[in-house]
Scaffold this active site. Structure first.
Site, mmCIF file in Angstrom:
data_model
loop_
_atom_site.group_PDB
_atom_site.id
_atom_site.type_symbol
_atom_site.label_atom_id
_atom_site.label_comp_id
_atom_site.label_asym_id
_atom_site.label_seq_id
_atom_site.Cartn_x
_atom_site.Cartn_y
_atom_site.Cartn_z
ATOM 1 N N ARG A 195 0.839 -1.199 0.000
ATOM 2 C CA ARG A 195 0.000 0.000 0.000
ATOM 3 C C ARG A 195 0.869 1.243 0.000
ATOM 4 O O ARG A 195 1.748 1.390 0.847
ATOM 5 C CB ARG A 195 -0.928 -0.006 1.226
ATOM 6 C CG ARG A 195 -1.956 1.110 1.216
ATOM 7 C CD ARG A 195 -3.000 0.925 2.285
ATOM 8 N NE ARG A 195 -2.494 1.198 3.624
ATOM 9 C CZ ARG A 195 -3.262 1.355 4.692
ATOM 10 N NH1 ARG A 195 -4.570 1.237 4.585
ATOM 11 N NH2 ARG A 195 -2.725 1.594 5.871
ATOM 12 N N THR A 240 -0.913 7.642 -0.977
ATOM 13 C CA THR A 240 -2.221 7.520 -1.639
ATOM 14 C C THR A 240 -3.075 6.409 -1.053
ATOM 15 O O THR A 240 -4.280 6.378 -1.278
ATOM 16 C CB THR A 240 -2.036 7.246 -3.136
ATOM 17 O OG1 THR A 240 -1.444 5.949 -3.315
ATOM 18 C CG2 THR A 240 -1.143 8.307 -3.774
ATOM 19 N N ASP A 259 -1.361 -2.951 12.830
ATOM 20 C CA ASP A 259 -0.885 -3.549 11.583
ATOM 21 C C ASP A 259 -0.736 -5.056 11.782
ATOM 22 O O ASP A 259 0.142 -5.512 12.525
ATOM 23 C CB ASP A 259 0.456 -2.928 11.179
ATOM 24 C CG ASP A 259 0.915 -3.391 9.806
ATOM 25 O OD1 ASP A 259 1.195 -4.595 9.637
ATOM 26 O OD2 ASP A 259 1.000 -2.542 8.899
ATOM 27 N N ASP A 293 2.772 -6.624 10.881
ATOM 28 C CA ASP A 293 3.801 -6.339 11.891
ATOM 29 C C ASP A 293 3.616 -7.195 13.132
ATOM 30 O O ASP A 293 4.581 -7.684 13.726
ATOM 31 C CB ASP A 293 3.762 -4.857 12.274
ATOM 32 C CG ASP A 293 4.420 -3.969 11.254
ATOM 33 O OD1 ASP A 293 5.150 -4.489 10.382
ATOM 34 O OD2 ASP A 293 4.181 -2.748 11.296
#
Length: 209
Positions: free
Chosen positions: A104, A108, A200, A203
């Site tokens: 990602r 944006t 996340d 992670d």
């Protein structure tokens, strides 16, 4: 129109709640992802076709139901989706596994593909695209688009945590795809993270937070 299934099983709710804890260890988080994926697979495969075969028990011969064919493909979105694969393979050990690599853009928030490797008979298989998080929906939409471009048709998406925005986006772009969710959360924040979410997932699975 594909259906949205939000699991209400107590074990799934319990394990999903525990993995959200910011103090949950890497090992425990990884175990929860695997266990929840396995529990979800149990229900998501309810419609797999069966056939009758004759089996001789210690007492007699009789006909019993077995899977008509284990024609399943599991396609994790790299890297976080890898955490769900082993839990699914525990129940469907003969499934083939493909991989789609997406990242990602930090500005944006758009997904970019860098890898795609699928079983060569993908068009014949019941396909489960898996990723722990359905946030904006961009990665899920892109992954499913790539699979369809390569012949895949019978596709479902499975995730642990989903935001309403991601569900809506995925349904708008792939209305034929069923969506399986362990928990539907409230919204996306300004950084496109799910709230309350769990941070996340990649992670936390791989210990890189």
């Amino acid at each position: 129109m594909g259906k949205v299934y939000i699991f209400d099983h107590p074990l799934i709710q319990h394990k999903t709640a525990l993995m959200r804890d910011k103090n949950c260890s890497v090992k425990d988080f990884r175990d929860f992802v695997r266990e929840i994926a396995s529990l979800m697979t149990f229900e998501a495969t309810r419609d797999l076709p069966l056939k009758k075969v004759e089996i001789e028990t210690p007492m007699a011969k009789a006909e019993f139901n077995v899977l008509e064919g284990e024609d399943v493909a599991i396609v994790p979105i790299l890297r976080a989706g890898l955490g769900m694969v082993d839990g699914m393979l525990d129940l469907i050990p003969n499934a083939k596994v493909g991989h789609i690599g997406l990242y990602r853009d930090p500005v944006t928030h758009e997904p970019h593909e860098y890898y795609c490797k699928l079983p060569n008979d993908i068009e014949k298989r019941r396909i489960f695209v898996v990723d722990p998080m359905l946030a904006t929906g961009g990665s899920a939409v892109d992954a499913i688009t790539q699979i369809k471009a390569r012949g895949g048709e019978n596709i479902a998406f499975m995730c642990l945590i989903a935001a309403p925005e991601g569900i809506e986006f995925l349904q708008a772009h792939h209305p034929d795809v069923d969506i399986y969710i362990a928990a539907k959360d409230e919204y996306l924040n300004e950084n496109k993270y799910i709230v309350p979410g769990l941070g996340d997932a990649g992670d936390r699975i791989f210990g890189t937070k």
